[in-house]
Motif scaffolding. Structure first.
Motif, PDB file in Angstrom:
ATOM      1  N   PHE A 151      11.554 -34.362  11.081  1.00 47.84           N
ATOM      2  CA  PHE A 151      11.585 -33.409   9.422  1.00 47.84           C
ATOM      3  C   PHE A 151      10.303 -33.010  10.177  1.00 47.84           C
ATOM      4  N   SER A 152       9.676 -33.455  10.241  1.00 46.10           N
ATOM      5  CA  SER A 152       8.499 -33.074  11.126  1.00 46.10           C
ATOM      6  C   SER A 152       8.106 -32.767  12.249  1.00 46.10           C
ATOM      7  N   LEU A 153       8.914 -33.075  12.719  1.00 45.29           N
ATOM      8  CA  LEU A 153       8.929 -32.781  14.842  1.00 45.29           C
ATOM      9  C   LEU A 153       9.560 -31.694  14.357  1.00 45.29           C
ATOM     10  N   LEU A 154      10.752 -31.493  13.429  1.00 43.72           N
ATOM     11  CA  LEU A 154      11.752 -30.122  13.793  1.00 43.72           C
ATOM     12  C   LEU A 154      10.837 -29.347  13.616  1.00 43.72           C
ATOM     13  N   ASP A 155       9.629 -29.362  12.584  1.00 39.95           N
ATOM     14  CA  ASP A 155       9.496 -28.310  11.520  1.00 39.95           C
ATOM     15  C   ASP A 155       7.851 -27.254  12.633  1.00 39.95           C
ATOM     16  N   LEU A 156       8.075 -26.899  13.634  1.00 39.55           N
ATOM     17  CA  LEU A 156       7.639 -26.309  14.293  1.00 39.55           C
ATOM     18  C   LEU A 156       6.450 -25.993  13.601  1.00 39.55           C
ATOM     19  N   ASN A 157       6.660 -24.927  12.542  1.00 39.36           N
ATOM     20  CA  ASN A 157       5.522 -24.242  12.011  1.00 39.36           C
ATOM     21  C   ASN A 157       4.788 -24.658  11.077  1.00 39.36           C
ATOM     22  N   GLN A 158       5.285 -26.189  10.618  1.00 37.36           N
ATOM     23  CA  GLN A 158       4.677 -27.063   9.731  1.00 37.36           C
ATOM     24  C   GLN A 158       4.825 -25.886   8.190  1.00 37.36           C
ATOM     25  N   ASP A 159       5.403 -25.515   7.677  1.00 40.19           N
ATOM     26  CA  ASP A 159       5.356 -24.837   6.530  1.00 40.19           C
ATOM     27  C   ASP A 159       6.125 -25.899   5.431  1.00 40.19           C
ATOM     28  N   LEU A 177       9.445 -26.015   5.401  1.00 35.97           N
ATOM     29  CA  LEU A 177      10.768 -25.088   5.328  1.00 35.97           C
ATOM     30  C   LEU A 177      11.074 -25.604   6.511  1.00 35.97           C
ATOM     31  N   LEU A 178      12.539 -26.094   7.091  1.00 35.83           N
ATOM     32  CA  LEU A 178      13.375 -26.259   8.385  1.00 35.83           C
ATOM     33  C   LEU A 178      14.465 -24.869   7.943  1.00 35.83           C
ATOM     34  N   GLN A 179      14.211 -23.957   8.761  1.00 34.34           N
ATOM     35  CA  GLN A 179      14.400 -22.810   9.413  1.00 34.34           C
ATOM     36  C   GLN A 179      16.117 -22.783  10.815  1.00 34.34           C
ATOM     37  N   THR A 222      14.835 -27.332   2.228  1.00 39.08           N
ATOM     38  CA  THR A 222      13.457 -29.197   2.032  1.00 39.08           C
ATOM     39  C   THR A 222      13.589 -29.972   2.751  1.00 39.08           C
ATOM     40  N   LEU A 223      12.339 -30.689   2.486  1.00 40.99           N
ATOM     41  CA  LEU A 223      12.105 -32.348   2.982  1.00 40.99           C
ATOM     42  C   LEU A 223      13.106 -32.995   2.309  1.00 40.99           C
TER      43      LEU A 223
END
Length: 505
Positions: A201-209, A211-213, A250-251
């Motif tokens: 999840f952290s690797l995919l969450d590029l903007n580290q907000d 939330l995964l778009q 969300t996570l």
């Protein structure tokens, strides 16, 4: 007055007495003069009208020539040929000889419109005469119609086979990516890196907000490393995201979706692709300007054999050389992939769909060269060639999987024993009926039987074509623009080879 008239009469009598009698002078003179004047008036008017029409005609001809010139330029001439290439006739007409090798790219062809001619198979066993080298004719035999498959003995000479093998050995061979598990080892579909759900999840969450778009998920699909997420995982995650009302994960949401994507049996790709196994070594050999003349000759020969535009062949993958040692094999598979909205062709990725989940190989046809003969085993097999119907479930007969060449190679419908110098040509895709590439031909399923004694050397020459005609055209224009930009810079800096362009693209 009377005297004057008498004098005139006397003079007239004197003339009449001295010379022969003539008609009266004044009357005819006036009549003739009036006639000439009227004729001049008519002639001038007629001349003016004729000249006006003549000039208008000349202007129309010039305008027509200019119209034809500007509306039938090189691009239209090429596109006008689309679909006009006649197939090889039943009478055994010869294909054109190969074009002379050139050290320059056919850049002017890259932005043109192309058609994809196909060789007619006629019937199984039909033999056609093809001219591939000067002063020699090859025989091309139809082996099957589903897929459209041909055999050309003597396509390469013994010396050419030896040179290609030596070049591959000098380049160095690597193990094929799809390898079979060793005996007693469970086949694993796990990624190469072991990561927790939170780490993914952290690797995919590029903007580290937190939330995964959708765009963050799609962006990973172009990394193509395959070390921690497969295309099947990405599809499952994207499906879960689209089902979420907020359009974001969300996570906690991601944990539920990701756990489902990791479960066995949840892969959405075909069973054949997920179970494909292969054991061999391979390498890639560049065939453009500056390469060995044998490699360039082979590429030109493929262009002549297939009668495809030279630019399509030049922009395709390099030559793949494979070595099968004792015990090596490859299970039945397709060289190309079916087209989906969620995929894009690897070779046109510069002009491709940026939202595509993954890149796939788009190979219109395959030309396979046997570089060596094999003492025992190593046959090329087409398990379902010329079957009346194709059903994936029918590949399992009496509990035996026909795609498993280690166990069921002998049960395939069509098998060819490797003979050095022989070439096979088959179409991986059907025609769309309009001169372009259609759906994947499922009958092109093929594999390599287990090598039992000896060494098997083969080479694959693929012609890459995007099933989206407009996307292929955009890619060709992009290549032409980049090449012209680079060749313009070399006048000021240094010479750029085609290999530089190939790496950039």
């Amino acid at each position: 007055m009377e005297d004057t008239q008498e004098d005139f009469m006397e003079q007239e009598e004197t003339v009449d007495s001295d010379e022969p009698s003539l008609p009266p002078f004044n009357a005819p003179f006036r009549s003739t003069r009036l006639h000439i004047q009227r004729s001049n008036v008519c002639s001038r008017a007629y001349f003016v009208v004729v000249m006006v029409f003549f000039h208008v005609y000349i202007l129309n001809v010039i305008a027509l020539l200019l119209y034809v010139h500007y509306n039938n330029g090189p691009g239209d001439l090429v596109s006008g040929d689309r679909g006009s290439s006649a197939p090889v006739s039943d009478t055994g007409s010869r294909l054109p000889p190969p074009a002379p090798s050139s050290g320059e790219l056919h850049v002017e062809d890259y932005s043109q419109s192309f058609s994809l001619p196909r060789i007619e198979g006629i019937r199984v066993g039909h033999v056609q005469q093809v001219s591939l080298v000067p002063d020699r004719t090859h025989e091309m035999r139809t082996l099957s119609l589903k897929p459209l498959l041909f055999e050309i003995p003597g396509f390469l000479s013994e010396e050419e086979c030896r040179v290609v093998v030596q070049l591959a050995q000098l380049k160095g061979l690597m193990d094929s990516q799809a390898t079979a598990p060793s005996q007693g080892q469970e086949e694993s579909n796990q990624p190469l890196l072991s990561l927790s759900t939170d780490e993914v999840f952290s690797l995919l969450d590029l903007n580290q907000d937190g939330l995964l778009q959708k765009q963050e998920i799609v962006s990973h699909s172009r990394s193509r490393d395959g070390t921690w997420l497969s295309p099947d995982n990405l599809r499952q995650i994207l499906t879960g995201l689209e089902a979420c009302p907020t359009g974001m994960l969300t996570l906690g949401d991601f944990r539920r979706v990701y756990d489902v994507s990791q479960r066995p049996g949840q892969a959405q790709s075909g069973r054949l692709h997920s179970r494909f196994k292969q054991r061999s070594k391979h390498t890639w050999l560049y065939q453009g300007p500056g390469s060995h003349h044998v490699l360039r000759t082979l590429r030109n020969r493929v262009t002549s054999l297939t009668r495809l535009p030279s630019a399509l062949v030049e922009l395709s993958e390099p030559l793949q050389v494979i070595r099968f040692e004792n015990g090596d094999f490859s299970n039945a598979h397709h060289d190309s992939s079916p087209s989906h909205s969620e995929t894009t062709c690897a070779h046109t990725r510069l002009a491709g769909n940026t939202s595509a989940l993954t890149e796939v190989s788009c190979r219109y046809l395959t030309v396979l060269f046997y570089l060596s003969s094999v003492e025992e085993g190593g046959e090329s097999t087409f398990p379902v060639a010329d079957n009346r119907t194709y059903e994936e479930q029918a590949l399992v007969q009496d509990g035996v999987d026909l795609t498993d060449t280690q166990e069921t190679c002998g049960r395939g419908n069509l098998r060819m024993k490797p003979t050095a110098g022989t070439a096979l040509l088959w179409y991986n895709h059907l025609s769309d009926g309009r001169g372009w590439m259609g759906e994947l031909d499922e009958y092109s399923l093929h594999g390599d039987c287990l090598v039992r004694r000896g060494v098997k050397w083969v080479a694959n020459s693929w012609v890459n074509v995007d099933p989206d005609y407009q996307q292929q055209a955009r890619y060709q224009r992009l290549v032409a623009q980049r090449y012209r930009a680079k060749t313009g810079m070399e006048d000021h800096y240094k010479s750029l080879s085609h290999s530089d362009l190939h790496q950039d693209l």
